[in-house]
Enzyme design. Structure first.
Site, PDB file in Angstrom:
ATOM      1  N   GLU A  80       0.917   1.258  -3.839  1.00 15.73           N
ATOM      2  CA  GLU A  80       1.760   0.656  -2.896  1.00 15.73           C
ATOM      3  C   GLU A  80       0.933  -0.014  -1.534  1.00 15.73           C
ATOM      4  O   GLU A  80       1.491  -0.945  -1.009  1.00 15.73           O
ATOM      5  CB  GLU A  80       2.686   2.158  -2.184  1.00 15.73           C
ATOM      6  CG  GLU A  80       3.637   1.674  -1.371  1.00 15.73           C
ATOM      7  CD  GLU A  80       5.154   1.027  -2.150  1.00 15.73           C
ATOM      8  OE1 GLU A  80       5.951   0.856  -1.554  1.00 15.73           O
ATOM      9  OE2 GLU A  80       4.707   0.935  -3.362  1.00 15.73           O
ATOM     10  N   ASP A  81      -0.204   0.729  -1.464  1.00 15.01           N
ATOM     11  CA  ASP A  81      -0.868   0.045  -0.177  1.00 15.01           C
ATOM     12  C   ASP A  81      -2.263  -0.599  -0.310  1.00 15.01           C
ATOM     13  O   ASP A  81      -2.699  -1.109   0.421  1.00 15.01           O
ATOM     14  CB  ASP A  81      -1.290   1.137   0.584  1.00 15.01           C
ATOM     15  CG  ASP A  81      -0.080   1.949   1.498  1.00 15.01           C
ATOM     16  OD1 ASP A  81       1.119   1.542   1.286  1.00 15.01           O
ATOM     17  OD2 ASP A  81      -0.097   3.097   1.723  1.00 15.01           O
TER      18      ASP A  81
END
Ligand code: MN
Length: 750
Positions: A80-81
């Site tokens: 996600e990051d």
């Protein structure tokens, strides 16, 4: 050593020594990978970001999950990051780990907004449906727990939002999975942000009470320990205070003061086996006065989520009530860690997917057994485990829609409103344009593009959509919007169906009676309405045509009966007082006069005829008819005693009519014979042989011996005419011992 490596070293210290070197190496590699990818990202607290995944891995490790789960926890925010990819993670750490990370990321992507209860339940269901592998949920719960523990660094609105989400989604899921320890912590942390004033108040009061009762509690614990040691019971006794949220709920929901709460304090006695649990209970009740109605045997009857323990509340000499919970070590594990404890016990089974048999079964039972919680909830939860037949998707506003598995944008559109479906011109799933038949998957965000000038649904949509709701709404649209078209289509379909049944539309519409009955039966006001219904699919053309056919047959039958009745009445009236002269010429058969019965009744066409039982006439017998009341004309032989002119009742004379046999070559008539004979062996056999030689159909034969040495034989036969029966009578008369053969109803032998 930097702070990241320091925290990592702490984590490693707690990983079970039994973990293989290879797994330890993979865990280290995962840490290095995540550390490198998160780089110098910082958390709101100012710490390096990597501290968060390490902390999550620590909690996962506390649950004693497997190395793959620890690795996935370390990597859980990478997809996600950071620029890490699924393929890279799969390549480095294996498919299992990549799937876990992917699963957690998907759950992270779900945006929750507070909704009504039903929406919440749908969210929880979607959450569990999306997870597939129960480890994904467990890792996600650990992730949320750490985020809640560090929520103080977030902005106030963010705190409220996360706290509400935790209270409504995560804590109930933890509860459902039997993970009390995590559930309590999540609830207490959430309450701290949702109702800080009340939280502080409860906490303060509790602290005051606990410090006031500290001495009492420690003395109680010592007394219990001492007594159980004297009894020779091996056990562990823990004193504890209830968690704040449960006290808060009791105070606010039941409107009680903290002092009115009975089970503020509790002791836990943990022993090795179940019989010892009951022994301990006996000792406790011996030492203190139990509070009536507070004993609960959750060992005999476990709680819905699998929780087992004995609970009792007792009052010490000081008048302070406290609860004692007695359980085994295994029950304790299950109580604290729920599904995770189960996981631990079942270690060694590979590929434990939520969908796989054993794991699934356990979760299913867990969910099923919640039925006593709330009947509605039970139905909902029961359906959760049947993930296979439901799909959960989001509206652009974040509402969750539950649709049947395989549902398409059409189903989604109609689930919002029929107007949305009817004006639909396109659909986007997760921002991308898709075709109308694209199956939706869990967590999809679906957007319907509508236009005022849309032409409306197409009939094909009914085949594409999966929900009855959509199908019905599309049908409704066709019913309303396309009346003219439906009438035309329906008429064509109906006509072709009639043709199939050998009828014409003209034949149907010609008779107002048939049409009225049909419309009334099918509940339509007019023929157009019927056509329209057939046209939009609300009524089958086949059914309508079938009804028509039945109705025509019925009316035809009524018509015939009515005609016969009228004819008979007319004949009876015309006959008046006249007696049919025996010499009168019998009426000749005519084409119209020929009846199915083979009898022509003078002056009557097509009347109902029956042959009297008393004399069973056959063609060739001189016969006479009698007009009965309602049963047509009854035919007697002229020599039948019941037709004897001397015995006819005067007021019935007019009803005797002249009849004649028509040409009836192919019909068989039933008649009967009585045979009187000297009784002997083989008599019945001889009779049967004669009948067989004459090729006569025998319907019945019964022989009865008389006390005087005679026998009576009764025969029922089917013959063509009088000639045949006469021949049979002659042959039978020749059988030795037979002295009389006569037609039934005759006074003499023929
Ligand atoms: Mn996270």
């Amino acid at each position: 050593m930097d702070i990241a490596h320091e925290r990592y070293t702490q984590l490693v210290k707690h990983i079970p020594a039994s973990t293989s070197m290879a797994d330890m190496e993979r865990i280290r590699a995962a840490f290095e990978y995540a550390n490198a990818h998160h780089g110098d990202q910082l958390r709101k607290s100012g710490e390096p970001y990597i501290i968060h995944p390490i902390a999550v891995a620590e909690i996962v490790n506390e649950l004693e999950l497997d190395p793959d789960s620890i690795i996935a926890a370390l990597l859980h925010d990478c997809l996600e990051d950071t620029d890490a990819t699924y393929d890279e993670i799969a390549h480095l750490f294996g498919q299992q780990v990549a799937n876990l990370v992917d699963g957690v990321s998907k759950l992270t992507r779900i945006q929750y907004t507070s909704k009504e209860d039903e929406q919440m339940e749908n969210l929880r269901k979607m959450f569990m449906a999306m997870a597939r592998d129960v480890r994904v949920i467990l890792i996600k719960l650990c992730d949320r727990l750490h985020n809640m523990r560090t929520l103080q660094y977030q902005s106030t609105p963010k705190q409220k939002e996360k706290a509400l989400e935790t209270m409504e989604i995560y804590a109930p899921i933890a509860h459902r999975l039997g993970m009390q320890k995590i559930k309590w912590e999540l609830e207490d942390l959430s309450l701290q942000y949702l109702d800080p004033v009340a939280y502080d108040e409860v906490e303060k009061e509790l602290e005051e009470l606990t410090s006031a009762h500290a001495e009492f509690l420690s003395s109680m614990q010592k007394r219990i320990e001492k007594r159980l040691a004297e009894e020779g019971i091996q056990c562990q006794v823990y004193g504890r205070v209830k968690h704040i949220y449960s006290i808060y709920r009791k105070m606010y929901a039941q409107n009680k003061t903290i002092k009115e709460i009975f089970d503020l304090y509790a002791f836990r006695v943990i022993v090795s086996d179940i019989p010892t649990c009951y022994n301990v209970l006996g000792c406790i009740h011996d030492m203190f006065n139990p509070v009536l109605g507070r004993f609960k045997d959750y060992i005999g009857t476990p709680k819905p989520n699998g929780y087992q323990s004995l609970h009792t509340t007792v009052i010490g000499r000081e008048g302070i009530p406290f609860e004692v919970q007695i359980r085994t070590w295994e029950m304790h594990q299950t109580a604290e860690y729920g599904v995770a404890a189960h996981w631990k016990y079942k270690q060694g089974m590979a590929n434990r997917q939520l969908g796989s048999e054993q794991e699934f079964e356990w979760v299913r039972k867990l969910l099923e057994s919640q039925q006593d919680a709330d009947p509605d909830e039970f139905v909902h939860t029961l359906r959760v485990d049947m993930f296979a037949d439901e799909v959960f998707v989001f509206t652009p506003n974040g509402d969750v829609k539950s649709l049947p598995a395989g549902a398409t944008p059409i189903d989604f559109a109609y689930s919002i409103h029929s107007a949305v479906g009817n004006h639909m011109t396109g659909a986007r799933v997760n921002g991308r344009l898709v075709t109308f038949d694209t199956p939706l998957t869990n967590g999809d965000i679906v957007e319907i593009i509508t236009s005022r000038s849309a032409k409306g649904p197409s009939r094909d949509w009914m085949k594409i959509c999966k929900s009855n709701e959509a199908r019905n709404k599309i049908r409704q649209w066709f019913k309303k919007e396309r009346r003219e078209e439906n009438i035309a289509t329906g008429r064509t379909m109906f006509e072709s169906e009639l043709k199939h049944a050998g009828l014409t539309l003209a034949a149907v519409t010609a008779s107002a009676e048939v049409l009225d009955t049909l419309l009334k039966q099918l509940r339509f006001g007019s023929l157009d309405e019927l056509y329209a219904a057939i046209g939009y699919g609300g009524m089958s053309a086949q059914k309508a045509a079938g009804r028509i056919k039945e109705e025509l047959t019925r009316q035809g039958r009524l018509e015939r009966q009515r005609a016969e009745q009228e004819a008979l009445q007319a004949a009876a009236a015309a006959a008046g007082e006249a007696i049919f002269p025996a010499s009168a010429k019998a009426p000749q058969p005519t084409a119209q006069g020929k009846t199915a019965s083979g009898i022509i009744v003078e002056g009557l066409d097509n009347c109902m005829v029956k042959f009297s039982k008393c004399c069973t006439p056959v063609p060739g017998d001189p016969v006479v008819g009698f007009i009965t009341r309602g049963y047509g004309v009854s035919i007697h032989r002229q020599d039948c005693p019941n037709a004897d002119p001397a015995r006819r009742k005067p007021d019935e004379r007019g009803r005797w009519v002249k009849v004649a046999w028509a040409d009836t070559a192919d019909t068989a008539y039933r008649t009967s014979l009585d045979i009187s004979a000297k009784d002997r062996d083989g008599l019945a056999l001889d009779i049967a042989t004669v009948l067989s030689a004459q090729k006569v159909k025998v319907n019945n034969l019964s022989a009865r011996s008389q006390p005087d040495g005679y026998a009576v034989v009764f025969l029922e036969l089917s013959v063509k005419d009088r000639a045949e029966i006469t021949a049979v009578v002659n042959k039978l008369s020749q059988i030795p011992g037979v002295f009389l053969v006569r037609r039934a109803g005759s006074q003499t032998s023929n």
